[in-house]
Design a protein around this motif. Structure first.
Motif, PDB file in Angstrom:
ATOM      1  N   THR A 153       0.845  -1.187   0.000  1.00  0.00           N
ATOM      2  CA  THR A 153       0.000   0.000   0.000  1.00  0.00           C
ATOM      3  C   THR A 153       0.887   1.247   0.000  1.00  0.00           C
ATOM      4  N   VAL A 154       0.273   2.399  -0.243  1.00  0.00           N
ATOM      5  CA  VAL A 154       1.022   3.646  -0.214  1.00  0.00           C
ATOM      6  C   VAL A 154       1.651   3.847   1.162  1.00  0.00           C
ATOM      7  N   GLU A 155       0.897   3.563   2.210  1.00  0.00           N
ATOM      8  CA  GLU A 155       1.413   3.731   3.570  1.00  0.00           C
ATOM      9  C   GLU A 155       2.615   2.819   3.822  1.00  0.00           C
TER      10      GLU A 155
ATOM     11  N   PHE B 275       5.924   2.637  15.536  1.00  0.00           N
ATOM     12  CA  PHE B 275       6.729   2.732  14.321  1.00  0.00           C
ATOM     13  C   PHE B 275       6.394   1.618  13.337  1.00  0.00           C
ATOM     14  N   ILE B 276       6.241   0.418  13.832  1.00  0.00           N
ATOM     15  CA  ILE B 276       5.957  -0.724  12.957  1.00  0.00           C
ATOM     16  C   ILE B 276       4.483  -0.777  12.548  1.00  0.00           C
ATOM     17  N   GLN B 277       3.582  -0.631  13.495  1.00  0.00           N
ATOM     18  CA  GLN B 277       2.165  -0.838  13.211  1.00  0.00           C
ATOM     19  C   GLN B 277       1.489   0.359  12.541  1.00  0.00           C
TER      20      GLN B 277
ATOM     21  N   HIS C 175       4.416   1.835   9.653  1.00  0.00           N
ATOM     22  CA  HIS C 175       4.884   0.795   8.719  1.00  0.00           C
ATOM     23  C   HIS C 175       6.381   0.954   8.448  1.00  0.00           C
ATOM     24  N   GLY C 176       7.132   1.305   9.495  1.00  0.00           N
ATOM     25  CA  GLY C 176       8.538   1.645   9.347  1.00  0.00           C
ATOM     26  C   GLY C 176       9.421   0.505   8.898  1.00  0.00           C
TER      27      GLY C 176
END
Length: 518
Positions: free
Chosen positions: A46-48, A80-82, A85-86
């Motif tokens: 996805t874009v995110e 950061f991860i959730q 989406h780092g």
């Protein structure tokens, strides 16, 4: 006979569909090239999720040290991860006054390795696509983390004139980085130090283009041999700031740029460097971090550079806040991305790009170009196939690496003139003066983590171990504006046969003024 045939056909078709449905996606197939795997993964994102691969925030807040041998990920890392989406972190294991990580609050090498696995497991196991994170660490003269091997700063390395030895230093740094999970090493700094008032001269290999090119190439070859991507700093002409102030405009003509400041980068890229860091300065009024002529025209089109470009910390923010060319951080991010920056170190601007893409101000093609460059490096590093590491970390500060550091320190010593003063005798009256005579931290140079006391011998301590009649007067402090006790230092010097004056700068540089007082 028709019904059994139809039944057999339908059963076979169903099994085939089921098999195809359970087939692993192409990006998880190690037999494919990194480029093909990156393309397949990119098409699923996805874009995110794409934007998340382009942000690189500070890494040290991402873990919490529970006890001397226990660590866990922090709420910031979960966010950061959730939510972001780092995909990349910077200086996760860094320790210094800025990070407030000390020998007690920071991580030793084996605990750092364990922390990496904990962070990586969460990224891989709790996300839709299981994209591993990429760790970038400061490593100009050793991994800037607790318990690692410290080598002479770059100005000392260049003083050896020994490219084979510098390549061995690179191999040692690469081994220590990978032993703690890092794939990216920030360094070497290959700015030409032609402004002596500039505060970062010790980070460079000096003022000469040939020597810098040779040293940088050797360092890159060494780290690359251990699977580490070197990030060359800082693109470009950063070491000649106006007035000597860090980040000020650089006044340089095209011929000077081509003959002196660009060749060091081209040489290091030719030796395998796959990452470039932009600089804070402007050239002819254009910030380096949004110069399409430099980041795309020179790097990509002329030199064929195939790696990725990362901004210096918050230098994309500076397009708006310092140089005032963008109306806000989102526009600053758009300008940097369009120019050829792939990763936002600081993560304040690229994190705003979703609306830019949805509105058409940034094309999906431009976004995908940057994401692909990052993903290719992750696949080439083997993170998708072998995301976790051995937590032994025995390669860090090994006997071999310490021997290399000692040899490098010996070869880095430069004696400008003697006139019969050296060697000193034990019977001489020696006055040791100066703010850094008994300052272990400053003695090791910038980008050095705190050291255990038994690992460092200050100049004062070393002289006292060899001489019988030593007087020590500090005289003044490095960063102190008070007069100090210079008069006492002068009296000690007058009463001595020999004076050893230990001056120099501070390893803390400007961290306190820039960050700790915020």
């Amino acid at each position: 006979m028709l019904k059994p045939f139809i039944g057999t056909f339908l059963t076979a078709s169903l099994l085939l569909l089921t098999s195809c449905g359970n087939h692993a996606p192409a990006y998880k197939n190690p037999a494919l090239s990194a480029e093909k795997r990156a393309d397949d993964l990119l098409a699923r994102m996805t874009v995110e999720e794409k934007i998340g691969q382009l942000i690189c925030p500070l890494g040290w807040p991402m873990y919490e040290k529970v006890s001397a041998d226990s660590v866990t990920y922090s709420p910031q890392y979960v966010d950061f991860i959730q939510n972001q989406h780092g995909g990349m972190l910077w200086a996760t294991f860094r320790a210094d006054p800025w990070t407030r990580k000390t020998l007690e609050t920071g991580l030793n090498p084996s605990l750092a390795a364990r922390t990496y696995n904990i962070l990586q497991h969460y990224a891989v196991d709790s996300t839709r696509l299981g994209i591993p994170i990429l760790l970038a660490e400061e490593a100009p003269h050793g991994h800037m983390a607790i318990g690692t091997t410290v080598f002479p700063t770059s100005i000392g390395l260049s003083s050896t004139w020994d490219t084979a030895l510098v390549e061995e230093v690179g191999r040692a740094i690469g081994e220590e980085l990978r032993s703690q999970g890092a794939v990216i090493g920030y360094g070497p700094v290959i700015d030409l130090a032609r402004e002596p008032r500039w505060s970062r001269v010790e980070e460079t290999y000096g003022e000469d283009v040939f020597l810098t090119s040779e040293m940088a190439s050797a360092m890159v070859r060494g780290t690359a041999s251990r699977g580490v991507v070197s990030t060359l700093k800082h693109f470009v002409a950063y070491g000649i700031p106006e007035g000597g102030h860090n980040g000020n405009p650089s006044h340089v003509g095209l011929r000077d740029l081509e003959e002196n400041f660009l060749p060091t980068f081209r040489a290091a890229i030719g030796s395998g460097a796959l990452s470039i860091m932009t600089s804070y300065n402007t050239i002819d009024g254009i910030p380096s971090t949004c110069s399409k002529d430099l980041l795309t025209g020179v790097l990509r089109e002329r030199w064929g550079f195939d790696g990725f470009v990362v901004s210096d910390l918050e230098s994309i923010d500076g397009i708006c806040n310092t140089h005032h060319l963008a109306k806000d951080l989102r526009e600053a991010g758009e300008m940097a991305l369009e120019a050829g920056v792939d990763v936002d170190l600081g993560a304040h601007c690229f994190s705003l790009l979703k609306e830019s893409v949805e509105s058409g101000r940034v094309s999906m093609k431009t976004l995908d170009r940057a994401v692909r460059r990052v993903l290719v490096r992750k696949f080439e590093a083997g993170l998708f196939d072998h995301p976790y590491i051995d937590e032994d970390a025995s390669a860090v500060r090994s006997g071999e690496h310490l021997a290399t550091a000692l040899q490098t320190a010996r070869e880095s010593v430069v004696l400008l003139e003697n006139n019969g003063v050296l060697p000193l005798s034990r019977s001489q009256r020696i006055a040791v003066v100066g703010p850094n005579a008994d300052m272990a931290y400053n003695q090791l140079g910038d980008y050095t983590a705190p050291q255990a006391e038994e690992h460092v011998v200050t100049l004062l301590k070393g002289i006292r171990e060899k001489a019988a009649n030593v007087t020590y007067v500090k005289g003044c402090s490095v960063r102190d504006t008070r007069p100090g006790d210079i008069a006492s230092a002068v009296r000690a010097a007058c009463a001595a046969d020999v004076v050893v004056a230990v001056v120099g700068g501070s390893s803390a540089r400007d961290f306190k003024t820039r960050y700790l007082d915020r």
